[in-house]
Design an enzyme around this catalytic site. Structure first.
Site, PDB file in Angstrom:
ATOM      1  N   GLY A 230       0.828  -1.197   0.000  1.00  0.00           N
ATOM      2  CA  GLY A 230       0.000   0.000   0.000  1.00  0.00           C
ATOM      3  C   GLY A 230       0.859   1.242   0.000  1.00  0.00           C
TER       4      GLY A 230
ATOM      5  N   SER B 136      10.199   2.164  -0.959  1.00  0.00           N
ATOM      6  CA  SER B 136       9.880   0.730  -1.085  1.00  0.00           C
ATOM      7  C   SER B 136      10.253  -0.035   0.180  1.00  0.00           C
ATOM      8  CB  SER B 136      10.665   0.158  -2.272  1.00  0.00           C
ATOM      9  OG  SER B 136      10.344  -1.196  -2.456  1.00  0.00           O
ATOM     10  N   GLY B 137       9.345  -0.898   0.629  1.00  0.00           N
ATOM     11  CA  GLY B 137       9.675  -1.870   1.675  1.00  0.00           C
ATOM     12  C   GLY B 137       9.910  -1.305   3.059  1.00  0.00           C
TER      13      GLY B 137
ATOM     14  N   SER C 289       8.738   3.353  -4.004  1.00  0.00           N
ATOM     15  CA  SER C 289       7.794   2.228  -4.018  1.00  0.00           C
ATOM     16  C   SER C 289       7.833   1.478  -5.350  1.00  0.00           C
ATOM     17  CB  SER C 289       6.382   2.780  -3.796  1.00  0.00           C
ATOM     18  OG  SER C 289       5.421   1.844  -4.207  1.00  0.00           O
ATOM     19  N   SER C 290       7.631   0.172  -5.287  1.00  0.00           N
ATOM     20  CA  SER C 290       7.608  -0.618  -6.525  1.00  0.00           C
ATOM     21  C   SER C 290       6.413  -0.255  -7.404  1.00  0.00           C
ATOM     22  CB  SER C 290       7.601  -2.115  -6.194  1.00  0.00           C
ATOM     23  OG  SER C 290       6.577  -2.403  -5.281  1.00  0.00           O
ATOM     24  N   ASP C 291       5.441   0.476  -6.853  1.00  0.00           N
ATOM     25  CA  ASP C 291       4.281   0.909  -7.640  1.00  0.00           C
ATOM     26  C   ASP C 291       4.469   2.300  -8.245  1.00  0.00           C
ATOM     27  OD1 ASP C 291       2.505  -1.363  -7.133  1.00  0.00           O
ATOM     28  OD2 ASP C 291       2.599  -0.696  -5.053  1.00  0.00           O
TER      29      ASP C 291
ATOM     30  N   HIS D 143      -4.225  -3.125  -1.050  1.00  0.00           N
ATOM     31  CA  HIS D 143      -4.798  -4.455  -1.290  1.00  0.00           C
ATOM     32  C   HIS D 143      -5.875  -4.708  -0.237  1.00  0.00           C
ATOM     33  CE1 HIS D 143      -0.550  -5.642  -2.948  1.00  0.00           C
ATOM     34  NE2 HIS D 143      -1.218  -4.905  -3.813  1.00  0.00           N
TER      35      HIS D 143
ATOM     36  N   HIS E  37      -5.808  -8.040  -8.294  1.00  0.00           N
ATOM     37  CA  HIS E  37      -4.751  -7.281  -7.654  1.00  0.00           C
ATOM     38  C   HIS E  37      -5.263  -6.472  -6.456  1.00  0.00           C
ATOM     39  CE1 HIS E  37      -1.178  -4.248  -8.266  1.00  0.00           C
ATOM     40  NE2 HIS E  37      -1.324  -4.641  -7.022  1.00  0.00           N
TER      41      HIS E  37
HETATM   42 ZN   LIG Z   1      -0.335  -3.903  -5.375  1.00  0.00          ZN
END
Ligand SMILES: [Zn+2]
Length: 219
Positions: A27, A44-45, A73-75, A96, A159
């Protein structure tokens, strides 16, 4: 200006936790830097407890890191794509959250069967395409689904949820409301078929809520 936005976006991540929309580090919230081709986003993470305004990173609209010590973030690519293609959007949220993602897992739009849904979403909450992370496919799916749609939320198939807003706070509100109605309509579905609301009534509710409800700014 950027420091203030970092503080706001950091604070809004705590709302994702407060409303039980996220597990572990999944998120993220981002916010466009006013007047610049930049936005700020969660690194990220990093766990929500460890987030500080200084840890929030700054990216350009291609998703490249501009300022910050941590990887974004990976998004980030999906957020960047939305900012590039939807100039009216100043905040993006991804979660999610459980009930909304359960609808996404079935690839089923949430039907507009609650007046609160008509108020906030102006109709159903739509489903976007299945897309893998790693390129612009998620961003393309979000924009293709939400462009010209009243709903500020999209259920990306298999997703989770992406929401947009005129501010990061508005996008967080949409994420909270999306999970709330996803849960209620799911529970309603357990005991029968929820009753639809006539389109004319949806339109009236949406118009009133968007234009009349709340504290008028000039009062
Ligand atoms: Zn996601």
């Amino acid at each position: 200006m950027i420091d203030e936005l970092r503080r706001e976006v950091c604070r809004l991540h705590a709302e994702l936790v407060r409303y039980n929309l996220v597990a572990w580090t999944a998120g993220n919230v981002s916010g466009r830097v006013p007047g610049e081709d930049l936005f700020v986003i969660k690194p990220s993470g990093v766990s929500y407890d460890d987030l500080t305004p200084e840890s929030i990173v700054v990216c350009d609209l291609d998703g490249n890191l501009v300022e910050g010590d941590l990887a974004p973030s990976s998004d980030t690519a999906a957020h960047a794509y939305v900012y590039r293609h939807m100039p009216e959007v100043n905040g993006v949220v991804h979660t999610h959250s459980t009930y909304a993602s359960a609808w996404a897992a079935r690839g089923e739009a949430i039907p507009c069967v609650l007046t609160a849904m008509a108020d906030e979403f102006g109709g159903e909450i739509p489903v976007g395409p299945f897309a893998l992370i790693g390129n612009d496919d998620i961003g393309k799916g979000i924009v293709a689904t939400l462009n010209g749609h009243r709903s500020p939320a999209v259920l990306m198939q298999n997703h989770g949820v992406f929401t947009i807003g005129g501010s990061p706070k508005a996008a967080v509100k949409a994420a909270v409301m999306c999970e709330d109605v996803a849960r209620t309509v799911h529970i309603s579905r357990q005991l029968g078929e929820p009753l639809p609301i006539a389109q004319g009534d949806i339109d009236r509710l949406y118009d009133r809520y968007q234009n009349v409800y709340g504290q008028r700014s000039h009062l």
